[in-house]
Design a protein around this motif. Structure first.
Motif, PDB file in Angstrom:
ATOM      1  N   MET A 296      -7.167  -4.042   1.093  1.00 58.10           N
ATOM      2  CA  MET A 296      -7.053  -3.007   0.065  1.00 58.10           C
ATOM      3  C   MET A 296      -7.272  -1.622   0.655  1.00 58.10           C
ATOM      4  N   THR A 297      -8.249  -1.498   1.544  1.00 59.39           N
ATOM      5  CA  THR A 297      -8.531  -0.202   2.157  1.00 59.39           C
ATOM      6  C   THR A 297      -7.336   0.285   2.961  1.00 59.39           C
ATOM      7  N   VAL A 298      -6.764  -0.583   3.781  1.00 58.20           N
ATOM      8  CA  VAL A 298      -5.596  -0.202   4.578  1.00 58.20           C
ATOM      9  C   VAL A 298      -4.442   0.212   3.669  1.00 58.20           C
ATOM     10  N   ALA A 299      -4.239  -0.527   2.590  1.00 58.63           N
ATOM     11  CA  ALA A 299      -3.146  -0.209   1.672  1.00 58.63           C
ATOM     12  C   ALA A 299      -3.346   1.146   1.004  1.00 58.63           C
ATOM     13  N   GLU A 300      -4.576   1.434   0.573  1.00 61.92           N
ATOM     14  CA  GLU A 300      -4.837   2.709  -0.094  1.00 61.92           C
ATOM     15  C   GLU A 300      -4.700   3.883   0.874  1.00 61.92           C
ATOM     16  N   VAL A 301      -5.284   3.737   2.053  1.00 60.83           N
ATOM     17  CA  VAL A 301      -5.198   4.801   3.057  1.00 60.83           C
ATOM     18  C   VAL A 301      -3.736   5.090   3.411  1.00 60.83           C
ATOM     19  N   SER A 302      -2.947   4.044   3.539  1.00 65.09           N
ATOM     20  CA  SER A 302      -1.532   4.211   3.865  1.00 65.09           C
ATOM     21  C   SER A 302      -0.778   4.869   2.730  1.00 65.09           C
ATOM     22  N   ALA A 303      -1.076   4.472   1.497  1.00 62.72           N
ATOM     23  CA  ALA A 303      -0.364   5.014   0.343  1.00 62.72           C
ATOM     24  C   ALA A 303      -0.602   6.508   0.157  1.00 62.72           C
ATOM     25  N   VAL A 304      -1.818   6.975   0.497  1.00 66.70           N
ATOM     26  CA  VAL A 304      -2.114   8.402   0.312  1.00 66.70           C
ATOM     27  C   VAL A 304      -1.839   9.216   1.568  1.00 66.70           C
ATOM     28  N   GLY A 305      -1.461   8.555   2.669  1.00 72.09           N
ATOM     29  CA  GLY A 305      -1.115   9.272   3.893  1.00 72.09           C
ATOM     30  C   GLY A 305      -2.297   9.875   4.615  1.00 72.09           C
ATOM     31  N   LEU A 306      -3.432   9.172   4.622  1.00 73.71           N
ATOM     32  CA  LEU A 306      -4.635   9.694   5.262  1.00 73.71           C
ATOM     33  C   LEU A 306      -4.774   9.114   6.665  1.00 73.71           C
ATOM     34  N   PRO A 307      -4.817   9.946   7.714  1.00 73.17           N
ATOM     35  CA  PRO A 307      -5.036   9.437   9.069  1.00 73.17           C
ATOM     36  C   PRO A 307      -6.355   8.673   9.134  1.00 73.17           C
ATOM     37  N   ALA A 308      -6.377   7.622   9.945  1.00 71.67           N
ATOM     38  CA  ALA A 308      -7.544   6.737   9.928  1.00 71.67           C
ATOM     39  C   ALA A 308      -7.966   6.296  11.323  1.00 71.67           C
ATOM     40  N   VAL A 309      -9.275   6.030  11.429  1.00 73.76           N
ATOM     41  CA  VAL A 309      -9.827   5.266  12.542  1.00 73.76           C
ATOM     42  C   VAL A 309     -10.416   4.018  11.899  1.00 73.76           C
ATOM     43  N   PHE A 310      -9.773   2.881  12.144  1.00 71.11           N
ATOM     44  CA  PHE A 310     -10.229   1.635  11.558  1.00 71.11           C
ATOM     45  C   PHE A 310     -11.203   0.936  12.494  1.00 71.11           C
ATOM     46  N   VAL A 311     -12.305   0.446  11.905  1.00 72.02           N
ATOM     47  CA  VAL A 311     -13.321  -0.295  12.654  1.00 72.02           C
ATOM     48  C   VAL A 311     -13.448  -1.655  11.984  1.00 72.02           C
ATOM     49  N   PRO A 312     -12.632  -2.631  12.403  1.00 67.32           N
ATOM     50  CA  PRO A 312     -12.590  -3.922  11.698  1.00 67.32           C
ATOM     51  C   PRO A 312     -13.931  -4.644  11.725  1.00 67.32           C
ATOM     52  N   LEU A 313     -14.250  -5.255  10.612  1.00 66.25           N
ATOM     53  CA  LEU A 313     -15.415  -6.133  10.553  1.00 66.25           C
ATOM     54  C   LEU A 313     -15.134  -7.342  11.425  1.00 66.25           C
ATOM     55  N   ALA A 314     -16.048  -7.616  12.329  1.00 69.69           N
ATOM     56  CA  ALA A 314     -15.835  -8.708  13.288  1.00 69.69           C
ATOM     57  C   ALA A 314     -16.304 -10.022  12.671  1.00 69.69           C
ATOM     58  N   HIS A 315     -15.402 -10.669  11.944  1.00 73.85           N
ATOM     59  CA  HIS A 315     -15.757 -11.951  11.341  1.00 73.85           C
ATOM     60  C   HIS A 315     -14.500 -12.752  11.081  1.00 73.85           C
ATOM     61  N   GLY A 316     -14.690 -14.033  10.738  1.00 71.19           N
ATOM     62  CA  GLY A 316     -13.584 -14.894  10.355  1.00 71.19           C
ATOM     63  C   GLY A 316     -12.535 -15.009  11.446  1.00 71.19           C
TER      64      GLY A 316
END
Length: 389
Positions: A296-316
Motif C-alpha cells: 500500500m505504501t509503495v502504491a500511494e507514494v507512486s500515485a502521488v509522485g513522491l521520490p522515495a528511499v525504501f527501507v524494506p522490512l526484513a521478514h518473510g
C-alpha cells in the motif's frame, strides 16, 4: 456486526436480506450486492475500502458489506468509513505440522458455515477478496454459489489468494508475476484523497498544518502504523546534521515509540508525531519520503509522485523488497537494506538527495510513471460486471 447504523443502500438497511442468494430477487430487480473480504492489516483493508468507495461512485444504489474478524484493524477502519461489518471466525493456517493443524478441519467448517450464512443474508452477487485469513473463509464459502474476484496487492501472492485464484472468475494484481496464473495487473485500489492529490497545490497548507518550514527541503519519515525502530534510530541520530543543512523533517515514530531530537537554533523544525492521521497532507508537505515498502505504501507514494528511499522490512519472503523493485528500476526510488540504514547513511545518501531539486524532479516523474491512479475504478467495474453475470 459492528453495531453501527449502516448507511442507506447497504447490508442491514430496511428491506435488505429478505431472501437468500441464489434464489432471491434477480439482480435486474435490485441493487447489486458486493461483499469485500480483506481483514487483519491495513494493507488488506484499505484496498477493500477504496473498492467499496469506487463501487458506490459507479452505482450509488449498490449495497456493500465487509467481512472481518474480531481482532483485525477492520473493526476500527470499516465502521469509520461508513460500511457495515460482519465478523466471522478466522482460520489461521499453520505453517508446519502441529496439533493445531489437526484441529483445522473443524475450524474451517465452522468459519465457512458462518460466512456462507452472511453471504446468503446479504444476497451477495460477488465476493471480492484481498487476501488474509478472512478472505480464505470467504472464498470457500462462496465456492460454487457466488462468483469470486481476487485482488493480490503484494509482489508475491499469499496463501489465501492462491486458493481463491483457483476458484475465481477474475484475478487481479498490483504488479505482474505475483505467482497467480492469469492475473491481470491493474495496481492497488487507493483512496480518492490520495489519487486526486495535487501535492504542489496543497504544499503550503500541508506545511502549515504540521508546523513545518514553508520553503525548506523536507523529508517525510514513517514506518507504517506502528513505526519502525530502524528509521527512528537512524533519523534521530542524524537530526542535528539535517538541521544544520537546512532540512526539515516530519517523522511519524509510532504510537508505542518515542523519538528525542536535539533542536538546532535557527534550523527548520524536526516535527515528531506518533501517527499520521492525514497522509494526504504528509505527502503534500514532503519533498522526499523515507519509509518501509509495504504494498500500500509503495502504491500511494507512486500515485502521488513522491521520490522515495525504501527501507524494506526484513521478514518473510522478502516481499517488501519485491514491492519496491518496479519503482526502483524505473528510477523513482532507492532501496536501502534495513541493516544499512544508519545515521551515517542518512547523512551520506538521504541528505544530498533531498538537497538536489533537479534529481528529485526526475525521480518524481519516474515514480508517477509506475503509479495506477485508476485501479479503484477499474476493479469496481470488473466486480460489477462479474456481479451482473
Amino acid at each position: 456486526m459492528s453495531g453501527q447504523q449502516p448507511p442507506p443502500g447497504t447490508f442491514g438497511a430496511p428491506g435488505f436480506g429478505q431472501a437468500a442468494h441464489p434464489g432471491g430477487r434477480p439482480l435486474a430487480q435490485r441493487a447489486p450486492s458486493v461483499v469485500v473480504a480483506g481483514g487483519g492489516t491495513a494493507g488488506h483493508i484499505e484496498p477493500a475500502m477504496a473498492l467499496a468507495d469506487a463501487v458506490r461512485r459507479l452505482r450509488p444504489d449498490a449495497r456493500v458489506l465487509a467481512l472481518g474478524t474480531e481482532r483485525g484493524l477492520e473493526n476500527e477502519i470499516v465502521p469509520a468509513r461508513g460500511y457495515p461489518l460482519e465478523l466471522v471466525p478466522p482460520v489461521p493456517m499453520p505453517r508446519k505440522a502441529s496439533a493445531e493443524l489437526l484441529r483445522m478441519p473443524s475450524k474451517v467448517r465452522e468459519s465457512v458455515r458462518r460466512t456462507r450464512a452472511v453471504l446468503e443474508r446479504a444476497e451477495a452477487d460477488v465476493v471480492v477478496g484481498f487476501g488474509g485469513y478472512v478472505s480464505l473463509s470467504a472464498y470457500l464459502a462462496a465456492r460454487g454459489r457466488v462468483p469470486i474476484v481476487v485482488h493480490e496487492a503484494n509482489a508475491s501472492a499469499g496463501l489465501a489468494n492462491k486458493v481463491g485464484a483457483r476458484l475465481a472468475k477474475r484475478v487481479l494484481s498490483a504488479v505482474p508475476d505475483t505467482g497467480l496464473a492469469g492475473a491481470q495487473a491493474i495496481g492497488i485500489p487507493l483512496r480518492e484523497s490520495i489519487t486526486s492529490l495535487d501535492r504542489a497545490a496543497l504544499r503550503a497548507r500541508a506545511r502549515a498544518h504540521f508546523g513545518l518550514h514553508p520553503q525548506a527541503p523536507t523529508i517525510l519519515v514513517f514506518g507504517g502504523s506502528q513505526g519502525a525502530q530502524t528509521l527512528n534510530t537512524a533519523f534521530s541520530g542524524a537530526a542535528e546534521a539535517l538541521g544544520r543543512a537546512g532540512v526539515g523533517v516530519l517523522h511519524a515514530h509510532g504510537p508505542k515509540n518515542t523519538v528525542a531530537v536535539q533542536a538546532v537554533p535557527g534550523a527548520p523544525r524536526y516535527v515528531t508525531v506518533p501517527y499520521l492521521e492525514r497522509m494526504d497532507l504528509a505527502y503534500a508537505a514532503a519533498d522526499l519520503v523515507v519509509c518501509r515498502s509495504g504494498a500500500m505504501t509503495v502504491a500511494e507514494v507512486s500515485a502521488v509522485g513522491l521520490p522515495a528511499v525504501f527501507v524494506p522490512l526484513a521478514h518473510g519472503n522478502g516481499e517488501q523488497a519485491l514491492n519496491a523493485q518496479p519503482v526502483v528500476t524505473a528510477g523513482g526510488a532507492r532501496l536501502v537494506a534495513d541493516a544499512e540504514m544508519t545515521p551515517q547513511r542518512v547523512v551520506d545518501e538521504v541528505l544530498p538527495l533531498v538537497s538536489d531539486p533537479r534529481r528529485l524532479h526526475e525521480m518524481s516523474r519516474a515514480t508517477l510513471g509506475t503509479g495506477h491512479r485508476e485501479a479503484d475504478r477499474v476493479l469496481a467495474q470488473i466486480a460489477l460486471e462479474v456481479a451482473a453475470q
